[in-house]
Design a protein around this motif. Structure first.
Motif, PDB file in Angstrom:
ATOM      1  N   LEU A  74       0.835  -1.201   0.000  1.00 27.86           N
ATOM      2  CA  LEU A  74       0.000   0.000   0.000  1.00 27.86           C
ATOM      3  C   LEU A  74       0.873   1.255   0.000  1.00 27.86           C
ATOM      4  CD1 LEU A  74      -2.887   1.069   0.069  1.00 27.86           C
ATOM      5  CD2 LEU A  74      -2.741   1.039   2.564  1.00 27.86           C
ATOM      6  N   HIS A  75       1.946   1.258   0.783  1.00 27.94           N
ATOM      7  CA  HIS A  75       2.869   2.400   0.794  1.00 27.94           C
ATOM      8  C   HIS A  75       3.475   2.622  -0.585  1.00 27.94           C
ATOM      9  CE1 HIS A  75       3.683   2.340   5.402  1.00 27.94           C
ATOM     10  NE2 HIS A  75       2.571   2.950   5.098  1.00 27.94           N
ATOM     11  N   VAL A  76       3.906   1.557  -1.236  1.00 26.14           N
ATOM     12  CA  VAL A  76       4.516   1.680  -2.566  1.00 26.14           C
ATOM     13  C   VAL A  76       3.506   2.244  -3.555  1.00 26.14           C
ATOM     14  CG1 VAL A  76       5.419   0.348  -4.521  1.00 26.14           C
ATOM     15  CG2 VAL A  76       6.258  -0.088  -2.215  1.00 26.14           C
ATOM     16  N   LEU A  77       2.280   1.753  -3.517  1.00 23.94           N
ATOM     17  CA  LEU A  77       1.263   2.215  -4.461  1.00 23.94           C
ATOM     18  C   LEU A  77       0.880   3.673  -4.206  1.00 23.94           C
ATOM     19  CD1 LEU A  77      -1.009  -0.937  -4.537  1.00 23.94           C
ATOM     20  CD2 LEU A  77       0.512  -0.127  -6.347  1.00 23.94           C
ATOM     21  N   LEU A  78       0.730   4.044  -2.955  1.00 22.29           N
ATOM     22  CA  LEU A  78       0.289   5.403  -2.647  1.00 22.29           C
ATOM     23  C   LEU A  78       1.409   6.432  -2.800  1.00 22.29           C
ATOM     24  CD1 LEU A  78      -2.062   4.812   0.394  1.00 22.29           C
ATOM     25  CD2 LEU A  78      -2.670   5.244  -1.987  1.00 22.29           C
ATOM     26  N   ARG A  79       2.654   5.997  -2.694  1.00 27.91           N
ATOM     27  CA  ARG A  79       3.780   6.929  -2.829  1.00 27.91           C
ATOM     28  C   ARG A  79       3.724   7.670  -4.160  1.00 27.91           C
ATOM     29  NH1 ARG A  79       8.448   3.705  -1.930  1.00 27.91           N
ATOM     30  NH2 ARG A  79       7.696   3.598   0.189  1.00 27.91           N
ATOM     31  N   GLY A  80       3.207   7.010  -5.184  1.00 28.89           N
ATOM     32  CA  GLY A  80       3.137   7.641  -6.497  1.00 28.89           C
ATOM     33  C   GLY A  80       1.978   8.603  -6.669  1.00 28.89           C
ATOM     34  N   VAL A  81       0.994   8.587  -5.795  1.00 29.57           N
ATOM     35  CA  VAL A  81      -0.170   9.450  -5.985  1.00 29.57           C
ATOM     36  C   VAL A  81      -0.366  10.473  -4.870  1.00 29.57           C
ATOM     37  CG1 VAL A  81      -1.423   7.776  -7.389  1.00 29.57           C
ATOM     38  CG2 VAL A  81      -1.733   7.781  -4.910  1.00 29.57           C
ATOM     39  N   ILE A  82       0.298  10.322  -3.759  1.00 25.03           N
ATOM     40  CA  ILE A  82       0.120  11.242  -2.647  1.00 25.03           C
ATOM     41  C   ILE A  82       1.130  12.380  -2.769  1.00 25.03           C
ATOM     42  CG2 ILE A  82       0.380  11.509  -0.152  1.00 25.03           C
ATOM     43  CD1 ILE A  82      -0.756   8.759   0.192  1.00 25.03           C
ATOM     44  N   VAL A  83       0.658  13.590  -2.584  1.00 28.46           N
ATOM     45  CA  VAL A  83       1.511  14.765  -2.602  1.00 28.46           C
ATOM     46  C   VAL A  83       1.444  15.400  -1.221  1.00 28.46           C
ATOM     47  CG1 VAL A  83       1.912  17.018  -3.652  1.00 28.46           C
ATOM     48  CG2 VAL A  83       1.047  15.142  -5.041  1.00 28.46           C
TER      49      VAL A  83
END
Length: 131
Positions: free
Chosen positions: A31-40
């Motif tokens: 989940l961290h890897v996936l969200l790292r690309g979309v969270i600012v």
């Protein structure tokens, strides 16, 4: 992977949803890897380029003191535990502050010592708790 519904490819439910619900330890890193690309992430100091206004305007902080009722009924073991825990740590801190003040007093550095000042400040805050 976020834009397709689970009926289309099932990625989210298969790789994140079900493992997360099952408390699989591998679900959180994915989940961290996936969200790292979309969270600012932003800071309070960041401003808009166009007009210099803050990105985020926060209301002034407020502090409100509210009474807490303590129900000491047979089923309220968790509340009694929390109260006993807080009381224990406040008493330990108070004893430490008093010991520091006593040592400073006996050493003749009660007025000028920074340790004594910190201990006095802690003792005053703890006294406010019990009043």
């Amino acid at each position: 992977p976020f834009c397709l519904s689970d009926q289309t490819d099932g990625f989210w439910a298969h790789r994140v949803g079900r493992p997360w619900a099952a408390k699989d330890p591998d679900a959180l890193p994915l989940l961290h890897v996936l969200l790292r690309g979309v969270i600012v992430r932003h800071t309070k100091a960041q401003r808009r380029v166009q007009d210099g206004t803050p990105l985020l305007t926060l209301p002034a902080a407020t502090r409100r003191w509210r009474p807490v009722s303590h129900g000491y009924e047979p089923g309220d073991a968790s509340e009694r535990f929390v109260c006993a825990f807080l009381e224990h740590h406040a008493a330990t801190a108070a004893r430490g502050a008093l010991a520091t003040l006593q040592a400073a007093w006996l050493a003749g550095e009660y007025q000028g010592s920074s340790r004594a000042s910190q201990a006095r400040s802690l003792a005053q805050r703890l006294l406010r708790l019990v009043r």
